[in-house]
Write a protein that holds these residues in place. Structure first.
Motif, PDB file in Angstrom:
ATOM      1  N   SER A 136      64.975 -95.353 -21.643  1.00 33.42           N
ATOM      2  CA  SER A 136      63.926 -94.565 -22.283  1.00 33.42           C
ATOM      3  C   SER A 136      63.806 -93.197 -21.633  1.00 33.42           C
ATOM      4  O   SER A 136      64.330 -92.955 -20.539  1.00 33.42           O
ATOM      5  N   GLU A 137      63.079 -92.306 -22.309  1.00 28.78           N
ATOM      6  CA  GLU A 137      62.878 -90.953 -21.789  1.00 28.78           C
ATOM      7  C   GLU A 137      62.081 -90.976 -20.481  1.00 28.78           C
ATOM      8  O   GLU A 137      62.326 -90.163 -19.583  1.00 28.78           O
ATOM      9  N   GLU A 138      61.141 -91.916 -20.378  1.00 30.94           N
ATOM     10  CA  GLU A 138      60.343 -92.010 -19.160  1.00 30.94           C
ATOM     11  C   GLU A 138      61.199 -92.414 -17.966  1.00 30.94           C
ATOM     12  O   GLU A 138      61.030 -91.896 -16.853  1.00 30.94           O
ATOM     13  N   ILE A 139      62.129 -93.330 -18.200  1.00 31.36           N
ATOM     14  CA  ILE A 139      63.059 -93.718 -17.133  1.00 31.36           C
ATOM     15  C   ILE A 139      63.901 -92.519 -16.713  1.00 31.36           C
ATOM     16  O   ILE A 139      64.210 -92.326 -15.539  1.00 31.36           O
ATOM     17  N   GLY A 140      64.242 -91.682 -17.695  1.00 31.27           N
ATOM     18  CA  GLY A 140      65.027 -90.482 -17.392  1.00 31.27           C
ATOM     19  C   GLY A 140      64.307 -89.560 -16.421  1.00 31.27           C
ATOM     20  O   GLY A 140      64.933 -88.972 -15.527  1.00 31.27           O
ATOM     21  N   VAL A 141      62.997 -89.428 -16.575  1.00 27.78           N
ATOM     22  CA  VAL A 141      62.212 -88.597 -15.661  1.00 27.78           C
ATOM     23  C   VAL A 141      62.268 -89.166 -14.246  1.00 27.78           C
ATOM     24  O   VAL A 141      62.476 -88.437 -13.258  1.00 27.78           O
TER      25      VAL A 141
END
Length: 334
Positions: free
Chosen positions: A104-109
């Motif tokens: 997910s995008e949050e994991i990317g952060v």
């Protein structure tokens, strides 16, 4: 009346003298910037269609090398050199691509934050080995380049992985005006947020001090060992930024180190940073990176063998080193 007039004239002269003094201190960078403008004009002449798309492509292509040049400049200013920058970039690119693939995008952060912290740690390890063993920097970092390159291959044996969409969007397109690429804005923000305030801080001044004269810096109360480790840690941080920019621009992780290490040294030399340490900044190497890339682009437009670009870069560097040596000799005689 005469005294008042003299005071007014003196106050007007001071800003002018300050500008002249600043121009003298930064004459090399200003000359390099003027050469870049000439190159841009030449590029437009030989390729009239070179415009917004070309500028955006240029900004995206030079971003990893520009960040690598900043990383190299910091450690060179502190009197060292790091030949493992390309390997650190490959390691950070592989780790980020492997961890962000399909997440997910949050994991990317979280991955980006973790990779930046890892870059600090890896750079600090380089510095600690240099300080503890007292082996020359060039030998230690050359050996560590194999270590980090091997770690990159352990993470990804071949190119693969992925990148979060927000990370890719961060470098594509423009911001505000079509002539302002996002990649250029990202570079300016990173350098302005980290190096600009650091340069005027006590730590930044310590970098210049140990680069100029380690013994004098030590006698002045500077912790030479700790300062060196912090300089290498910052080099690792900017190498991590460079590795993340590779992942963002390509969308994958690349385990094989590119030519970034030697090109970063070339950009540092061309950018006016003294390899002896203690003098220079990061703006000159960034401009030098754009100049080197633009020369390669112009050769492509002129249908010249791009391999000759390497020859031209070498000739330019030889000329720069010769001119720099002559300037130092004249200053010593004066």
């Amino acid at each position: 009346m005469t005294a008042a007039t003299g005071t007014v004239n003196g106050s007007r002269a001071r800003p002018a003298e300050a500008v002249v003094a600043w121009a003298r201190r930064n004459s090399w960078t200003l000359g390099l910037l003027a050469f870049l403008v000439v190159l841009l004009v030449f590029t437009k002449v030989i390729q009239p269609r070179y415009g917004i798309a070309g500028i955006q492509g240029l900004a995206t292509s030079v971003l990893p090398l520009a960040l690598a040049a900043v990383a190299q400049a910091i450690v060179v200013i502190a009197g060292g050199i790091d030949l493992s920058i390309g390997s650190m970039m490959a390691l950070m690119s592989c780790i980020s691509a492997a961890l962000m693939d399909g997440r997910s995008e949050e994991i990317g952060v979280a991955v980006v934050v973790g990779v930046l912290l890892l870059g600090l740690l890896v750079g600090a390890i380089n510095g600690a080995v240099v300080v503890v063993t007292r082996v020359p920097d060039i030998v230690v970092t050359l050996a560590m380049s194999f270590v980090w390159a091997g770690c990159a291959l352990l993470v990804l044996r071949t190119t693969g992985g992925g990148a979060a969409q927000w990370l890719k969007d961060l470098l594509t397109g423009s911001l505000g005006s079509a002539w302002i690429p996002k990649a250029a804005v990202v570079l300016v923000v990173i350098v302005a947020a980290i190096w600009v305030p650091l340069r005027r801080s006590r730590l930044g001044l310590s970098f210049y001090a140990i680069g100029s004269n380690q013994l004098a810096a030590f006698r002045s109360g500077v912790s030479v060992g700790r300062t060196k480790i912090l300089a290498y840690a910052l080099t690792g941080l900017f190498s991590a930024f460079a590795g993340l920019s590779l992942t963002a621009s390509t969308g994958i992780g690349i385990p094989v180190p590119g030519p970034y290490t030697l090109l970063s040294v070339a950009a540092v030399v061309l950018g006016g940073v003294s390899l002896a340490g203690g003098r220079g900044g990061v703006f000159g190497p960034i401009v030098a990176v754009v100049v080197l890339q633009l020369i390669r682009t112009d050769m492509t437009f002129l249908n010249v063998n791009t391999n000759l670009a390497v020859v031209v870069q070498g000739v330019i560097l030889i000329g720069v080193v010769m001119i720099g040596s002559l300037i130092q000799i004249r200053r010593a005689r004066a």
